[in-house]
Scaffold this motif. Structure first.
Motif, mmCIF file in Angstrom:
data_model
loop_
_atom_site.group_PDB
_atom_site.id
_atom_site.type_symbol
_atom_site.label_atom_id
_atom_site.label_comp_id
_atom_site.label_asym_id
_atom_site.label_seq_id
_atom_site.Cartn_x
_atom_site.Cartn_y
_atom_site.Cartn_z
ATOM 1 N N ILE A 226 7.587 8.684 9.252
ATOM 2 C CA ILE A 226 6.968 8.747 10.585
ATOM 3 C C ILE A 226 7.315 7.499 11.395
ATOM 4 N N LYS A 227 7.300 6.359 10.727
ATOM 5 C CA LYS A 227 7.639 5.103 11.410
ATOM 6 C C LYS A 227 9.054 5.159 11.968
ATOM 7 N N ALA A 228 9.962 5.782 11.218
ATOM 8 C CA ALA A 228 11.368 5.842 11.629
ATOM 9 C C ALA A 228 11.568 6.673 12.892
ATOM 10 N N VAL A 229 10.797 7.763 13.035
ATOM 11 C CA VAL A 229 10.979 8.617 14.219
ATOM 12 C C VAL A 229 10.194 8.105 15.418
ATOM 13 N N GLY A 230 9.116 7.360 15.166
ATOM 14 C CA GLY A 230 8.305 6.820 16.243
ATOM 15 C C GLY A 230 7.420 7.877 16.891
ATOM 16 N N VAL A 231 6.130 7.627 16.924
ATOM 17 C CA VAL A 231 5.183 8.591 17.500
ATOM 18 C C VAL A 231 4.132 7.851 18.327
ATOM 19 N N ASP A 232 3.441 8.610 19.165
ATOM 20 C CA ASP A 232 2.337 8.043 19.946
ATOM 21 C C ASP A 232 1.036 8.028 19.147
ATOM 22 N N GLY A 233 1.004 8.818 18.093
ATOM 23 C CA GLY A 233 -0.205 8.869 17.282
ATOM 24 C C GLY A 233 -0.027 9.738 16.058
ATOM 25 N N ILE A 234 -0.850 9.486 15.044
ATOM 26 C CA ILE A 234 -0.883 10.301 13.827
ATOM 27 C C ILE A 234 -2.216 11.025 13.780
ATOM 28 N N TYR A 235 -2.167 12.336 13.641
ATOM 29 C CA TYR A 235 -3.378 13.128 13.437
ATOM 30 C C TYR A 235 -3.554 13.313 11.940
ATOM 31 N N PHE A 236 -4.733 12.911 11.423
ATOM 32 C CA PHE A 236 -5.005 13.068 9.998
ATOM 33 C C PHE A 236 -5.999 14.196 9.804
ATOM 34 N N GLY A 237 -5.544 15.290 9.155
ATOM 35 C CA GLY A 237 -6.387 16.472 8.978
ATOM 36 C C GLY A 237 -6.994 16.582 7.598
ATOM 37 N N GLY A 238 -7.447 15.464 7.038
ATOM 38 C CA GLY A 238 -8.080 15.474 5.726
ATOM 39 C C GLY A 238 -9.449 14.832 5.788
ATOM 40 N N VAL A 239 -9.842 14.202 4.687
ATOM 41 C CA VAL A 239 -11.178 13.609 4.630
ATOM 42 C C VAL A 239 -11.114 12.116 4.325
ATOM 43 N N VAL A 240 -12.257 11.548 4.011
ATOM 44 C CA VAL A 240 -12.479 10.101 4.039
ATOM 45 C C VAL A 240 -11.495 9.291 3.208
ATOM 46 N N MET A 241 -11.436 9.533 1.903
ATOM 47 C CA MET A 241 -10.705 8.630 1.028
ATOM 48 C C MET A 241 -9.209 8.611 1.324
ATOM 49 N N GLU A 242 -8.599 9.797 1.412
ATOM 50 C CA GLU A 242 -7.165 9.853 1.686
ATOM 51 C C GLU A 242 -6.859 9.314 3.084
ATOM 52 N N GLY A 243 -7.728 9.620 4.038
ATOM 53 C CA GLY A 243 -7.529 9.130 5.399
ATOM 54 C C GLY A 243 -7.576 7.615 5.478
ATOM 55 N N ALA A 244 -8.496 7.001 4.743
ATOM 56 C CA ALA A 244 -8.626 5.545 4.742
ATOM 57 C C ALA A 244 -7.418 4.889 4.076
ATOM 58 N N LEU A 245 -6.969 5.465 2.971
ATOM 59 C CA LEU A 245 -5.801 4.904 2.279
ATOM 60 C C LEU A 245 -4.548 5.031 3.138
ATOM 61 N N ALA A 246 -4.411 6.153 3.828
ATOM 62 C CA ALA A 246 -3.256 6.336 4.712
ATOM 63 C C ALA A 246 -3.258 5.290 5.824
ATOM 64 N N ARG A 247 -4.419 5.008 6.382
ATOM 65 C CA ARG A 247 -4.514 4.000 7.438
ATOM 66 C C ARG A 247 -4.173 2.615 6.893
ATOM 67 N N ARG A 248 -4.670 2.302 5.717
ATOM 68 C CA ARG A 248 -4.417 0.982 5.144
ATOM 69 C C ARG A 248 -2.940 0.792 4.826
ATOM 70 N N GLN A 249 -2.320 1.834 4.269
ATOM 71 C CA GLN A 249 -0.897 1.734 3.921
ATOM 72 C C GLN A 249 -0.013 1.715 5.170
ATOM 73 N N ALA A 250 -0.438 2.407 6.229
ATOM 74 C CA ALA A 250 0.298 2.355 7.489
ATOM 75 C C ALA A 250 0.312 0.925 8.027
ATOM 76 N N SER A 251 -0.821 0.256 7.916
ATOM 77 C CA SER A 251 -0.905 -1.133 8.362
ATOM 78 C C SER A 251 0.011 -2.019 7.532
ATOM 79 N N GLU A 252 0.046 -1.793 6.224
ATOM 80 C CA GLU A 252 0.910 -2.574 5.340
ATOM 81 C C GLU A 252 2.390 -2.376 5.660
ATOM 82 N N LEU A 253 2.720 -1.200 6.207
ATOM 83 C CA LEU A 253 4.106 -0.899 6.567
ATOM 84 C C LEU A 253 4.441 -1.328 7.998
ATOM 85 N N GLY A 254 3.534 -2.078 8.630
ATOM 86 C CA GLY A 254 3.784 -2.556 9.980
ATOM 87 C C GLY A 254 3.475 -1.540 11.062
ATOM 88 N N MET A 255 2.579 -0.573 10.759
ATOM 89 C CA MET A 255 2.240 0.485 11.716
ATOM 90 C C MET A 255 0.809 0.354 12.234
#
Length: 400
Positions: A226-255
């Motif tokens: 996703i970082k490579a293609v560039g987007v205005d936003g990410i829609y997360f269609g899941g629940v708490v734990m996976e959503g939080a981990l995805a946000r944390r890892q996005a930050s670690e990847l410079g997103m």
């Protein structure tokens, strides 16, 4: 002397007996200790990563029942049987079987997860019992073939996604989107709902759609793409734990400057705790209903919840579970503690409650649809209208 004392004791005992009988009859109310106990069941995730949603709703449900018992208006004492579905369809089905086998349980309210509700609905329908849904939002739950056995006080996924899409596309101008959803029915329905809503706006595009597994912990390959293609936003269609981990890892990847949005499935204090206060800052989500402070009776509900001594917050769906309990209680007043009679009574009950006026339509879905946009600010979910982002004091990730 002995005979005189005996006569005095007899007189005193007679007077005490008459006073007790008189006091018991005052007001025409049966003493609580002598009342028959009627059980109603609450089902939700009380353990596991989504437990805070279930526990808060369970507490609010119990509060409504406690208040009803305190009035003494019912000819019986209500008891809540709370059961853990662990956000797991198989566990939910097992719990449902226990409920239908226990004839002392006359009505049911559950669940938070749509896949769990899908697993239990056939069981309750077969047993001729109602299921009043307090949290699960799949549109497939309230349909003609499930009515009147299934009713719901919460809105559907489509009803949640529509105002969020309008907000981020029309108000924020974000048009290029990536979607990450889990493979459950809930996740797939969110992907479809978000796709349908975003496409309503000219110039929008969805450039990436990815599925994840519930319980998955590494999202870096997806996020890197996703970082490579560039987007205005990410829609997360899941629940708490996976959503939080995805946000944390996005930050670690410079997103960190990539906006992340979702519906009520991620809106929990646990999300912020897991992602981290700084990382979660600026995440946007929508929740059904108004902020509790703006709800009819909201102040009284918050005060009563606090006085009841619950340690956990009532969460996003506490008000829905509270009204669900009160709908069942109102139906009991009309139909009595009879499973069959309660099916129709619940479906036809109208309640002026915490959420406002709840009325069910021809398939059991509430007509009371209101949604509020929230944003994470300083480690809390804050109503967008009252936030520093709305006032312009802060900028959302990716804002120019």
């Amino acid at each position: 002397m002995k005979s005189l004392r005996m006569r005095r004791v007899t007189v005193i005992m007679t007077v005490l007996f008459l006073l007790t009988a008189l006091l018991a009859g005052c007001g025409g109310k049966e003493p609580a200790a002598d009342k028959k106990t009627v059980k109603i069941a609450f089902i939700g995730p009380l353990t596991g990563p989504n437990a805070m949603q279930g526990v808060g709703a369970r507490n609010a449900f119990q509060l409504a029942v406690k208040q009803a018992n305190a009035t003494g208006a019912l000819p019986y004492k209500l008891e809540v049987v709370d059961l853990d579905d662990a956000s797991n369809p198989a566990t939910g089905a097992s719990v449902a079987q226990k409920i239908v086998a226990d004839k002392s349980i006359v009505a049911v309210s559950g669940h938070w997860n749509s896949p769990v509700a899908e697993a239990t609905i056939p069981i309750f329908k077969s047993a001729g019992m109602n299921l009043l849904i307090w949290g699960a939002i799949s549109p497939k739950l309230t349909v003609k073939e499930n009515y009147p056995f299934v009713t719901r006080v919460a809105p559907t996924q489509s009803q949640e996604n529509a105002p969020l899409a309008k907000f981020v596309v029309s108000d924020l101008g974000r048009k290029k989107w990536a979607i990450i959803s889990d493979t459950s029915t809930y996740g797939k329905s969110n992907t479809q709902a978000w796709t349908d809503e975003v496409k309503k706006y000219p110039g929008t595009s969805i450039v990436s759609v990815d599925e994840i597994q519930v319980g998955q912990t590494d999202f870096r390959p997806i996020l890197s793409k996703i970082k490579a293609v560039g987007v205005d936003g990410i829609y997360f269609g899941g629940v708490v734990m996976e959503g939080a981990l995805a946000r944390r890892q996005a930050s670690e990847l410079g997103m960190k400057d990539t906006l992340l949005v979702g519906i009520s499935g991620i809106m929990d204090a646990k999300y912020i705790e897991t992602a981290g206060k700084e990382v979660a800052e600026g995440v946007v989500a929508t929740k059904p209903g108004k902020d509790v402070s703006k709800m009819p009776g909201g102040k009284a509900f918050v005060e009563a919840y606090g006085k009841a001594g619950f340690k956990e917050p009532y969460g996003a769906y506490g008000p829905y579970a509270y009204d669900a309990a009160n709908i069942i209680i109102a139906a009991l007043k009309k139909a009595g503690p009879d499973r069959k009679a309660l099916v129709d009574a619940v479906a036809k009950t109208e309640l002026d409650g915490l959420l406002g006026k709840t009325v069910f339509n021809e398939v059991g879905q509430t007509k009371n649809i209101v949604s509020t946009i929230y944003v994470v600010q300083d480690g809390k979910w804050v109503d967008w209208e009252a936030s520093d982002y709305k006032s312009g004091k802060r900028k959302l990730p990716g804002a120019q």
